[in-house]
Enzyme design. Sequence first.
Site, mmCIF file in Angstrom:
data_model
loop_
_atom_site.group_PDB
_atom_site.id
_atom_site.type_symbol
_atom_site.label_atom_id
_atom_site.label_comp_id
_atom_site.label_asym_id
_atom_site.label_seq_id
_atom_site.Cartn_x
_atom_site.Cartn_y
_atom_site.Cartn_z
ATOM 1 N N ARG A 167 0.580 -1.573 0.356
ATOM 2 C CA ARG A 167 0.188 0.182 0.137
ATOM 3 C C ARG A 167 0.581 1.261 -0.135
ATOM 4 N NH1 ARG A 167 -2.473 -1.498 4.066
ATOM 5 N NH2 ARG A 167 -1.784 0.240 5.744
ATOM 6 N N LYS A 194 -4.741 13.097 -17.634
ATOM 7 C CA LYS A 194 -4.944 13.624 -19.061
ATOM 8 C C LYS A 194 -3.365 14.102 -19.500
ATOM 9 C CE LYS A 194 -8.650 15.415 -17.587
ATOM 10 N NZ LYS A 194 -9.288 14.371 -16.347
#
Length: 402
Positions: A61, A212
């Site tokens: 994690r 993006k």
Amino acid sequence: MSRKSDKAEQATRLVLAGRRSEWTGAVVNPPVWRASTHLYEDSADLARGRANADGEFYYGRRGAPTQWALAEALTELEPGAAGTVLYPSGVAAIAGAFLSVLRAGDVLLITDNAYHPSRAMADGLLKRFGVETRYFDPLDPEGFPALFCNRTRAVLFETPGSQTMEICDIPALAAIARERGAASLIDNTWASALGFPALERGCDMSIMALTKHVGGHSDLMMGSVSATQDHYRKLRLTSQSLGQIVSPDDAALALRGLRTLGLRLEKESASALKIAQWLSARPEIAHVLCPMLPGAPGHDLWKRDFTGGCGLFSIIFKGRDEAARARFMDALRLFGIGYSWGGFESLVIPVDPAGLRSVTSWPPPGWDGNDRLGIRLSIGLEDPDDLIRDLEGGLQAMEQGR
């Protein structure tokens, strides 16, 4: 340093950033480390524990070399950053930044032209947690100081503004926030650190949707927050408390995209400017909202504060209705209709800002009230002349239905 030398330095950093030899070994790119469990040498090694920092194996994690390399590369590209935290989406990154600086009873200031999910988060999740949100006009720096109170803890900026592309004076506004003890957060996805070094301009956290430009190929979801020394530790601990982690496979894709980011932004920006100039001469178009375009709203501030741009801008039709806009969009063949942007392909979506304003108006003062509907264009890597011909066909189809 000149803009030319800035670009040269950025190009070199894009190639080298995050490529520590202990993470890459004998290959160019960090391998994809897929692991939930990190093993210890023995019980004494386990008892000693590991520092809470990239480069320290602990548990999956907290990431491994693939994620660490991406975070370090983004940090190296953001002047003034002490570190970067990765998130599974851009919206998750916005939430992580908010939750690291806000608690019940605090006041958050948000620019009125912010990304819609940022507004929805403030008006929903944060409100339920007892955070009060107040919206402000980003083009009214004189009225900005009066919005602060002794409970104001953070300000969210976005420049250019979502859909409507206003450029605000970030250095001036961030200085006011700092004087009043509030953290300045900015959604810096449009220009990235390559085109707008947000922390150098006075912000405390720079947020990006890596989905993006950094990904660049429309095949991953990811976000990041790069923060100054004063904010990085709490940002990281908040992310870990929420269990945020990104896939090593997606991190590898983002690293691959990062290496060509400068070239793609340069190409997309040049194509977008050429297309914006062509559109500005069309009688069907009332306004071209592209801060890179000389004479466009915000161009002077863009020229002063930015070193680059991207392929995203908006146009407003002259007195056309929704049916006309639909005819235009449906006639396009090289522009896909879909959300997101910053990929290699061109996209289009409708722009309807009126319902996303709290303290400012749309259309803005001085505009013809009939000029309110538009579209947002994301210019990709296609030949700009081909895109212009496609847009011309869209305009013809729009007019044929009148």
